[in-house]
Design an enzyme around this catalytic site. Structure first.
Site, PDB file in Angstrom:
ATOM      1  N   CYS A 206       0.829  -1.214   0.000  1.00 26.69           N
ATOM      2  CA  CYS A 206       0.000   0.000   0.000  1.00 26.69           C
ATOM      3  C   CYS A 206       0.864   1.265   0.000  1.00 26.69           C
ATOM      4  CB  CYS A 206      -0.913  -0.035   1.227  1.00 26.69           C
ATOM      5  SG  CYS A 206      -1.818   1.488   1.527  1.00 26.69           S
TER       6      CYS A 206
ATOM      7  N   CYS B 150      -0.061   3.778   2.700  1.00 22.43           N
ATOM      8  CA  CYS B 150       0.425   3.313   4.004  1.00 22.43           C
ATOM      9  C   CYS B 150       1.891   3.700   4.195  1.00 22.43           C
ATOM     10  CB  CYS B 150       0.275   1.802   4.130  1.00 22.43           C
ATOM     11  SG  CYS B 150      -1.433   1.219   4.071  1.00 22.43           S
TER      12      CYS B 150
END
Length: 79
Positions: free
Chosen positions: A5, A8
Site C-alpha cells: 500500500c 500506508c
C-alpha cells in the site's frame, strides 16, 4: 496497513512523528494480509485505516492518509 500500500508507506513516517510527539501514545501497525481476521473484526475495508483506542474501546477512526495535525486532533479526544 499493507506492505504493498503506497498510502500506508506515506503515512508511516507521520505516525512515527505522532508517537514521538504525543505523550502516552503507542502506535501499532497491523498488516491486514497477515491478520485478516483482526482486520475484519475492526471492519477495515480500505487501507490505511487509523483506529484510536483507549482502554480497549474504539474512540475514533479514519481512512486514508491524514496530516499529522489531524491525527493529533484525533488523539486529543482520548489522551
Amino acid at each position: 496497513y499493507a506492505s504493498w500500500c503506497v498510502p500506508c508507506k506515506m503515512l508511516a513516517p507521520i505516525l512515527d512523528e505522532v508517537e514521538t510527539e504525543a505523550a502516552g501514545v503507542t502506535v501499532c501497525k497491523v498488516n491486514i494480509d497477515d491478520e485478516p481476521d483482526l482486520a475484519a473484526q475492526f471492519g477495515v475495508m480500505s487501507v490505511p485505516t487509523l483506529v484510536v483506542m483507549q482502554d480497549g474501546a474504539i474512540q475514533n477512526t479514519a481512512v486514508g492518509v491524514r496530516p499529522k495535525e489531524d491525527i493529533l486532533a484525533m488523539l486529543t479526544v482520548t489522551v
